[in-house]
Design a protein around this motif. Structure first.
Motif, PDB file in Angstrom:
ATOM      1  N   UNK A   1       0.851  -1.188   0.000  1.00 20.10           N
ATOM      2  CA  UNK A   1       0.000   0.000   0.000  1.00 20.10           C
ATOM      3  C   UNK A   1       0.883   1.232   0.000  1.00 20.10           C
ATOM      4  N   UNK A   2       0.423   2.247  -0.749  1.00 22.90           N
ATOM      5  CA  UNK A   2       1.170   3.506  -0.758  1.00 22.90           C
ATOM      6  C   UNK A   2       0.568   4.428   0.299  1.00 22.90           C
ATOM      7  N   UNK A   3       1.405   4.956   1.145  1.00 27.10           N
ATOM      8  CA  UNK A   3       0.916   5.859   2.192  1.00 27.10           C
ATOM      9  C   UNK A   3       1.830   7.051   2.334  1.00 27.10           C
ATOM     10  N   UNK A   4       1.490   7.938   3.234  1.00 23.29           N
ATOM     11  CA  UNK A   4       2.390   9.072   3.475  1.00 23.29           C
ATOM     12  C   UNK A   4       2.360   9.468   4.945  1.00 23.29           C
ATOM     13  N   UNK A   5       3.548   9.797   5.453  1.00 19.82           N
ATOM     14  CA  UNK A   5       3.663  10.329   6.810  1.00 19.82           C
ATOM     15  C   UNK A   5       4.223  11.731   6.657  1.00 19.82           C
ATOM     16  N   UNK A   6       3.509  12.706   7.219  1.00 24.20           N
ATOM     17  CA  UNK A   6       3.815  14.129   7.005  1.00 24.20           C
ATOM     18  C   UNK A   6       3.807  14.361   5.480  1.00 24.20           C
ATOM     19  N   UNK A   7       4.932  14.728   4.895  1.00 26.18           N
ATOM     20  CA  UNK A   7       4.928  14.969   3.447  1.00 26.18           C
ATOM     21  C   UNK A   7       5.622  13.840   2.698  1.00 26.18           C
ATOM     22  N   UNK A   8       6.161  12.865   3.473  1.00 27.73           N
ATOM     23  CA  UNK A   8       6.949  11.795   2.852  1.00 27.73           C
ATOM     24  C   UNK A   8       6.042  10.660   2.371  1.00 27.73           C
ATOM     25  N   UNK A   9       6.098  10.365   1.065  1.00 23.55           N
ATOM     26  CA  UNK A   9       5.293   9.277   0.520  1.00 23.55           C
ATOM     27  C   UNK A   9       6.137   8.002   0.521  1.00 23.55           C
TER      28      UNK A   9
ATOM     29  N   UNK B   1       1.636  -0.779  14.667  1.00 24.85           N
ATOM     30  CA  UNK B   1       0.240  -0.530  15.034  1.00 24.85           C
ATOM     31  C   UNK B   1       0.126   0.434  16.217  1.00 24.85           C
ATOM     32  N   UNK B   2       0.936   0.178  17.245  1.00 19.27           N
ATOM     33  CA  UNK B   2       0.785   0.960  18.481  1.00 19.27           C
ATOM     34  C   UNK B   2       1.921   1.947  18.736  1.00 19.27           C
ATOM     35  N   UNK B   3       3.065   1.747  18.109  1.00 17.78           N
ATOM     36  CA  UNK B   3       4.217   2.604  18.376  1.00 17.78           C
ATOM     37  C   UNK B   3       4.722   2.420  19.797  1.00 17.78           C
ATOM     38  N   UNK B   4       5.701   3.200  20.188  1.00 22.28           N
ATOM     39  CA  UNK B   4       6.152   3.236  21.593  1.00 22.28           C
ATOM     40  C   UNK B   4       6.781   4.600  21.870  1.00 22.28           C
ATOM     41  N   UNK B   5       7.549   4.720  22.920  1.00 26.11           N
ATOM     42  CA  UNK B   5       8.085   6.033  23.298  1.00 26.11           C
ATOM     43  C   UNK B   5       8.963   6.627  22.194  1.00 26.11           C
ATOM     44  N   UNK B   6       9.590   5.743  21.398  1.00 23.35           N
ATOM     45  CA  UNK B   6      10.559   6.242  20.420  1.00 23.35           C
ATOM     46  C   UNK B   6      10.016   6.290  19.000  1.00 23.35           C
ATOM     47  N   UNK B   7       9.153   5.342  18.673  1.00 21.20           N
ATOM     48  CA  UNK B   7       8.699   5.220  17.296  1.00 21.20           C
ATOM     49  C   UNK B   7       7.196   5.401  17.208  1.00 21.20           C
TER      50      UNK B   7
ATOM     51  N   UNK C   1       0.344   2.595  11.130  1.00 23.20           N
ATOM     52  CA  UNK C   1      -0.817   1.944  10.522  1.00 23.20           C
ATOM     53  C   UNK C   1      -1.917   2.935  10.141  1.00 23.20           C
ATOM     54  N   UNK C   2      -1.906   4.127  10.761  1.00 22.60           N
ATOM     55  CA  UNK C   2      -2.890   5.139  10.388  1.00 22.60           C
ATOM     56  C   UNK C   2      -2.750   5.545   8.923  1.00 22.60           C
ATOM     57  N   UNK C   3      -1.519   5.472   8.397  1.00 22.14           N
ATOM     58  CA  UNK C   3      -1.273   5.892   7.006  1.00 22.14           C
ATOM     59  C   UNK C   3      -1.450   4.741   6.021  1.00 22.14           C
ATOM     60  N   UNK C   4      -1.363   3.510   6.518  1.00 24.54           N
ATOM     61  CA  UNK C   4      -1.455   2.342   5.632  1.00 24.54           C
ATOM     62  C   UNK C   4      -2.399   1.292   6.254  1.00 24.54           C
ATOM     63  N   UNK C   5      -3.676   1.696   6.462  1.00 21.14           N
ATOM     64  CA  UNK C   5      -4.597   0.815   7.190  1.00 21.14           C
ATOM     65  C   UNK C   5      -4.851  -0.521   6.494  1.00 21.14           C
ATOM     66  N   UNK C   6      -4.978  -0.500   5.164  1.00 22.58           N
ATOM     67  CA  UNK C   6      -5.281  -1.756   4.438  1.00 22.58           C
ATOM     68  C   UNK C   6      -4.107  -2.722   4.542  1.00 22.58           C
TER      69      UNK C   6
END
Lengths: 167, 167
Positions: free
Chosen positions: A32-40, A107-113, A117-122
């Protein structure tokens, strides 16, 4: 009775084969193609080394699971099968655990990362499907192994074998 | 010959016990304060759920590995030990793989998550030590399991047992 056991054994092994096959196919085909901030970016198994490991192990398990279905009932090949089952189960558990750990961070991340999954739900849904299929295979192989150990080490059964042999 | 085998078996089990003990202690005791950008944080096993899992499994393995050392040689308890070994080995492999996957992201990062070991180098070194100790235990348990399966299923040995029994 013995025949029913054999058929049940084959059916269980077929389900394990089908499960690893599905897990491998889903993992290989999902992207799946997604984007975080402006990075695709393209989410795919090649991006995560442990997803590649998951795919490799499930592919090997699929081939092995298929071949085992054709071993004749009385063949001596069933003896090494227990050892190969053991090694394969360990590889399946290892690849599942590593991929699942990465999946949970995604899916859940942690303190550092941050979770992605919000950007690539499928993609995340499909990978979860692959995990479920893999887990079914793992559970089946563990049951088969415990059954083999129980059969091999059960003192009552051994005594029966011995009395059959000496009688 | 049989005595040498028994002593070797106990020594090997003692090494596995010591390895899981070290892995658990190192994982539990390691912590380091670091900072990424302006954010200060404490790196510890509680921050990563899979490091907690690693600690729990290694603690259980340590207690089990210690108790097994005291089972008398001819005890029937050695029969369930094979099944417990199997389950424990799987738990060790699973916890190692999951923690290692997280550790690798921490060390190398990937497209989505930046490595963090630059900020907490001592913590990463100690966790690597815990992984190495755990890996030693995993390898020993796999060898013990393959040996048990070989002993239980070896047709030659079984024939010997049978001839002893009928003779």
């Amino acid at each position: 009775m013995a025949n029913t056991r054999r058929i049940l054994h084959l059916v269980v092994r077929f389900v394990a084969f089908a499960a690893t096959f599905c897990a491998a196919i889903i993992m290989a085909a999902s992207h799946e193609r997604g984007s975080i901030s402006t990075m695709s970016f393209e989410a795919k198994y090649t991006v995560f080394p442990f997803f590649e490991y998951f795919l490799v192990v499930n592919s090997v398990a699929t081939v092995y699971g298929f071949l085992v279905l054709f071993i004749p009932t009385e063949s001596l090949l069933w003896q090494p099968v227990v050892a190969v089952d053991l090694v394969l189960t360990m590889a399946l558990i290892s690849s599942f655990s590593a991929a699942y750990a990465i999946g949970m961070v995604g899916m859940k991340g942690n303190s550092y990362w941050k979770p992605i999954c919000g950007s690539i739900p499928k993609y995340c849904d499909k990978v979860t499907g692959a995990f479920v299929a893999d887990l079914i295979a793992v559970v089946i192989y563990i049951i088969l192994l415990l059954n083999s150990i129980h059969t091999a080490l059960n003192p009552l059964l051994l005594k029966k074998k011995l009395s059959n042999f000496s009688g």
